[in-house]
Design an enzyme around this catalytic site. Structure first.
Site, PDB file in Angstrom:
ATOM      1  N   ARG A 161     -11.242  64.071  25.778  1.00 45.58           N
ATOM      2  CA  ARG A 161     -11.819  65.365  25.352  1.00 45.58           C
ATOM      3  C   ARG A 161     -10.745  66.255  24.719  1.00 45.58           C
ATOM      4  O   ARG A 161     -10.765  67.482  24.868  1.00 45.58           O
ATOM      5  CB  ARG A 161     -12.497  66.104  26.527  1.00 45.58           C
ATOM      6  CG  ARG A 161     -13.652  65.340  27.180  1.00 45.58           C
ATOM      7  CD  ARG A 161     -14.799  65.119  26.212  1.00 45.58           C
ATOM      8  NE  ARG A 161     -15.977  64.572  26.848  1.00 45.58           N
ATOM      9  CZ  ARG A 161     -16.282  63.269  26.906  1.00 45.58           C
ATOM     10  NH1 ARG A 161     -15.467  62.380  26.378  1.00 45.58           N
ATOM     11  NH2 ARG A 161     -17.399  62.871  27.471  1.00 45.58           N
ATOM     12  N   SER A 231     -22.241  67.684  29.529  1.00 44.81           N
ATOM     13  CA  SER A 231     -21.342  67.945  30.666  1.00 44.81           C
ATOM     14  C   SER A 231     -20.747  69.335  30.499  1.00 44.81           C
ATOM     15  O   SER A 231     -20.135  69.622  29.462  1.00 44.81           O
ATOM     16  CB  SER A 231     -20.190  66.934  30.693  1.00 44.81           C
ATOM     17  OG  SER A 231     -20.677  65.625  30.828  1.00 44.81           O
ATOM     18  N   GLU A 327     -15.671  71.902  29.696  1.00 50.31           N
ATOM     19  CA  GLU A 327     -15.596  71.156  28.433  1.00 50.31           C
ATOM     20  C   GLU A 327     -16.199  72.018  27.316  1.00 50.31           C
ATOM     21  O   GLU A 327     -15.757  72.000  26.174  1.00 50.31           O
ATOM     22  CB  GLU A 327     -16.387  69.851  28.553  1.00 50.31           C
ATOM     23  CG  GLU A 327     -16.537  69.119  27.237  1.00 50.31           C
ATOM     24  CD  GLU A 327     -17.432  67.889  27.316  1.00 50.31           C
ATOM     25  OE1 GLU A 327     -17.187  67.010  28.145  1.00 50.31           O
ATOM     26  OE2 GLU A 327     -18.396  67.830  26.520  1.00 50.31           O
TER      27      GLU A 327
END
Ligand code: FAD
Ligand code: EPU
Length: 344
Positions: A161, A231, A327
């Protein structure tokens, strides 16, 4: 001054925030001109794809530029397929297009929302594959001087990420195209979840695609129906000592060892162990089938989602001593703000 524009249709959390102005850019020239015009008006600028990784905490006071630069060019060598794809193309449509052409390698990344141009930013990943494994280069526009340049895969500094687009190229640059290199010697990646049940000697890329779509549909809420941004937090990476402590109490804790010896834990599992699955706070909730996904039950404000995220984060920290990091990118009146700071 023009009326504010609602961003409700442009973010998958379906937050009813607004922007002062919204411009749709279909060419590099339009994108550069829109940015220059906004700066001339002394507006803050927010680049957006499909708004599937963003939380608007309040109205955005500047200009939103939607990147809709389209186009797919396909070439091949004896060993590989090469795709040059405009940043505004839809990611899932690209996955479908590649499979229709008999090009394999993107099937594990099916159904991830958003634009192709956003895919390198957090190095999208799912079911054992990350963008970094298929990305050859990223073309970037320097918004200050209008010049374009190409970054190699290595220069993108991809991580979990993570990429250079969250750091050095975070401000003042736009991704305008992504290049993919997909080998003709396809090997299925079947190490994750239900994909393990497939037979690697006979499975087709189409079957992997179908299995991924089925798993995703069973766990993740469809943003067209229920507002969410996938998420909400990243999976935390902890040192072995912290992992062993949790393992003593929960011998079956899901864990993914990293090359450097650290252990990646499943944030969804940690939240689930805190009995927060299905937890409702105002119009925000923790998704019933996947505790890592926060949802807008209808009419939630960004502040309500943020309050729920703070509660989840503090509860996990109290129980496990692990502070989760979002995130999702947090957007306030002048642009992006530090998400961890916003939850502290
Ligand atoms: P946006 O949300 O519009 O933008 C994201 C960030 O990129 C922002 O900071 C924005 O300013 C910046 N940006 C956008 N376009 C440009 C550009 N052209 N140049 C420079 N900066 C730009 N992610 C995964 O990795 N794996 C998953 O499995 C996954 N599943 C998801 C499931 C659901 C249901 C949802 C809603 C999201 C999921 N995500 C997943 C997150 C999301 O799909 C990805 O982060 C996606 O790449 C975001 O694309 P976007 O176009 O919507 O980006
Ligand atoms: N789990 C629970 N309870 C939950 C959720 C998960 O116990 O409520 C457990 C699962 O049983 C499993 C583990 O946690 O043992 C991991 O769950 P899952 O396979 O659903 O994956 P994840 O770690 O929650 C990550 C990515 C997803 C990606 C999937 C599949 C992050 C932050 N998320 O989720 O990406 O689709 O793996 O590869 O890395 C996104 O980034 O938005 C996203 C959806």
């Amino acid at each position: 001054m023009a009326n504010p524009v609602s961003l409700h249709p442009y973010n998958t959390f379906h937050i009813a925030a607004s922007a002062q102005q919204l411009v749709i850019a279909t060419t590099v020239e339009q994108l550069h001109a829109a940015w220059q015009e906004a700066r001339h008006q002394q507006h803050d600028v927010l680049l957006m794809g499909e708004g599937s990784n963003m939380l608007f905490l309040e109205d955005f006071g500047g200009t939103v530029i939607l990147n809709r630069i389209m186009g797919i060019a396909l070439t091949e060598t004896a060993t590989d397929w090469h795709l040059h794809v405009g940043a505004g193309e839809n990611w899932h449509q690209l996955v479908c297009y590649s499979l229709e052409q008999g090009i394999m390698g993107l099937e594990n990344l099916a159904l991830i929302p958003g634009c192709v141009g956003s895919s390198p930013i957090q190095n999208i990943g799912a079911y054992g594959v990350e963008l970094k494994q298929v990305c050859e280069y990223v073309d970037v526009l320097d918004l200050e001087n209008g010049k374009t340049f190409r970054l190699s895969n290595e220069a993108c500094q991809f991580g979990y990420r993570e990429s250079v687009f969250k750091h050095h190229y975070r401000q003042g640059y736009a991704v305008i195209a992504v290049g993919f290199k997909l080998t003709k010697q396809w090997q299925p990646v079947l190490a994750y979840g239900d994909l393990r049940n497939l037979d690697s000697t006979t499975v087709t890329a189409k079957e992997v695609f179908e299995a991924v779509c089925q798993m995703r549909r069973s766990k993740l809420p469809d943003p067209a129906v229920t507002g969410n941004a996938g998420s909400f937090f990243k999976n935390p990476v902890v040192q072995p000592a912290a992992f062993e402590k949790i393992k003593e109490e929960f011998p079956t804790v899901p864990a993914y060892p990293q090359p450097d010896g650290a252990i990646k834990l499943a944030a969804g599992w940690l939240i689930d162990q805190c009995h927060l699955k299905g937890y409702v706070q105002g119009a925000a909730a923790v998704h019933r089938h996947q505790a890592l996904v926060l949802i807008n039950q209808g009419g939630a404000s960004g502040a309500e989602i943020k309050a729920l995220a703070r509660h989840v984060r503090e509860t996990v920290a109290e129980r496990f001593g692990i502070w989760l990091e979002p995130e999702v990118r947090f957007i306030a009146a002048h642009g992006e703000v530090d998400a961890v700071g916003a939850l502290a």
